[in-house]
Design a protein around this motif. Structure first.
Motif, PDB file in Angstrom:
ATOM      1  N   THR A 104      12.788   5.206   1.779  1.00 24.90           N
ATOM      2  CA  THR A 104      13.493   4.690   0.604  1.00 24.90           C
ATOM      3  C   THR A 104      14.530   3.654   1.012  1.00 24.90           C
ATOM      4  O   THR A 104      14.633   2.574   0.415  1.00 24.90           O
ATOM      5  N   LEU A 140      11.629   3.678  -6.512  1.00 30.63           N
ATOM      6  CA  LEU A 140      12.218   4.438  -5.420  1.00 30.63           C
ATOM      7  C   LEU A 140      13.602   4.950  -5.785  1.00 30.63           C
ATOM      8  O   LEU A 140      13.944   6.101  -5.509  1.00 30.63           O
ATOM      9  N   THR A 141      14.420   4.123  -6.397  1.00 32.51           N
ATOM     10  CA  THR A 141      15.767   4.555  -6.749  1.00 32.51           C
ATOM     11  C   THR A 141      15.752   5.553  -7.890  1.00 32.51           C
ATOM     12  O   THR A 141      16.560   6.475  -7.934  1.00 32.51           O
ATOM     13  N   THR A 255       8.325   4.125   6.303  1.00 34.60           N
ATOM     14  CA  THR A 255       7.686   5.301   5.710  1.00 34.60           C
ATOM     15  C   THR A 255       6.839   6.053   6.734  1.00 34.60           C
ATOM     16  O   THR A 255       6.898   7.279   6.834  1.00 34.60           O
ATOM     17  N   GLU A 270       7.198   7.461  -4.878  1.00 33.57           N
ATOM     18  CA  GLU A 270       7.754   6.718  -3.747  1.00 33.57           C
ATOM     19  C   GLU A 270       6.685   5.857  -3.080  1.00 33.57           C
ATOM     20  O   GLU A 270       6.936   4.703  -2.713  1.00 33.57           O
TER      21      GLU A 270
END
Length: 310
Positions: A104, A140-141, A255, A270
């Motif tokens: 992230t 993602l956030t 990742t 994600e």
């Protein structure tokens, strides 16, 4: 001197994209091991260990303090700015990964370079690319925003500082490979001076254990020495826009390393967010160089008349 020139010739034979690939791998491999040190040192202490070990390596290897007095004030100012950026960027990065998954933080960090690349060529295609990247970061956030808002604050601060790192890094790389590495070493010493009051106290516990000291040195070499040197070797031969485009490797590598080293399995959202970010940069295209104009019509007419008179 001849040996030094021979080494530079060897690096010139290696494609710059190879240096970037090595940098992308080590960019997050070191921090992934740093997360494992958080149990024995504070977050700022781990950041200090990274910068201090890297600064010591550069000091022994390049002796960068020799070049600083010989430089004009404009270049000294650039080095001071880069040193401050390196120090604050590392602090924000570690404060972010202590609260958020590495993948992230990596994707958020990459939003800055894709915006930087988009500014290089303002086309509809690149606008779509930027929107894809923004959408990916939003996913993602949104996944974890309710749990760690402070982590996202540090992640976005790191993103802004990463933009400055790319811009300032290209400035010091303009004079070639060796000069850029020497200036990078000087900037790292400046970063150490900046971060020592913040992080030395949190690193004292780890400094009493030789194993943790070795781990800190490993983090510094993997996180700051190898990737930053590779960045300089790549920046010396790639334009700022091209380098920013290649940074699409960063969220993917973050990742993968997060999964392999830290067992941080990304969720479906994600993964979708990271894919959107990578798709955005894959869609982006650098602007084609415009031919130089030979002058306005009156100017061309005047040149023809002068040629006739001669």
């Amino acid at each position: 001197m001849l040996q030094h020139e021979r080494k530079m010739t060897v690096t010139r034979k290696i494609p710059p994209h190879v240096f970037f690939f090595v940098s992308a791998v080590f960019h997050y491999l070191g921090p992934s091991f740093a997360v494992l040190l958080f149990s024995y040192a504070s977050v700022l202490g781990v950041a200090w260990l990274r910068i201090a070990s890297a600064a010591i390596v550069f000091a022994v290897w390049r002796r960068p303090w020799r070049i600083f007095p010989q430089m004009p004030w404009a270049k000294q100012r650039t080095l001071l700015a880069l040193g401050i950026v390196l120090g604050l960027m590392n602090v924000c990065f570690y404060l972010a990964i202590a609260r958020l998954p590495l993948g992230t933080v990596g994707a958020i960090e990459f939003l800055g370079p894709i915006a930087l690349a988009a500014l290089g060529a303002r086309t509809r295609r690149n606008i779509v690319a930027l929107l894809l990247a923004i959408g990916g970061v939003w996913l993602l956030t949104d996944v974890r925003f309710s749990g760690q808002p402070l982590g996202f604050l540090f992640a976005f601060a790191n993103c802004a500082l990463f933009i400055l790192y790319v811009m300032l890094g290209h400035q010091i790389a303009q004079d070639g490979d060796a000069a850029g590495i020497d200036r990078l070493g000087a900037a790292m010493l400046i970063a150490l001076i900046l971060i020592t009051p913040l992080g030395l106290g949190g690193a004292l516990a780890a400094l009493t254990n030789p194993l943790f000291v070795l781990a800190g040195i490993g983090v510094g070499i993997c996180s700051s020495v190898i990737p930053y040197v590779c960045d300089q070797l790549a920046m010396a031969r790639l334009s700022q826009a091209t380098f920013a485009l290649l940074l699409s490797l960063l969220p993917a590598s973050a990742t993968v390393i997060g999964v392999v080293v830290l067992r941080q399995i990304p969720s479906v959202l994600e993964i979708a967010g990271i894919l959107l970010v990578v798709s955005g940069i894959a869609l982006h295209r650098e602007a084609e160089a415009q031919p130089r104009k030979q002058g306005t019509k009156p100017q061309l007419r005047k040149r023809r008349n002068v040629a006739k008179d001669q």
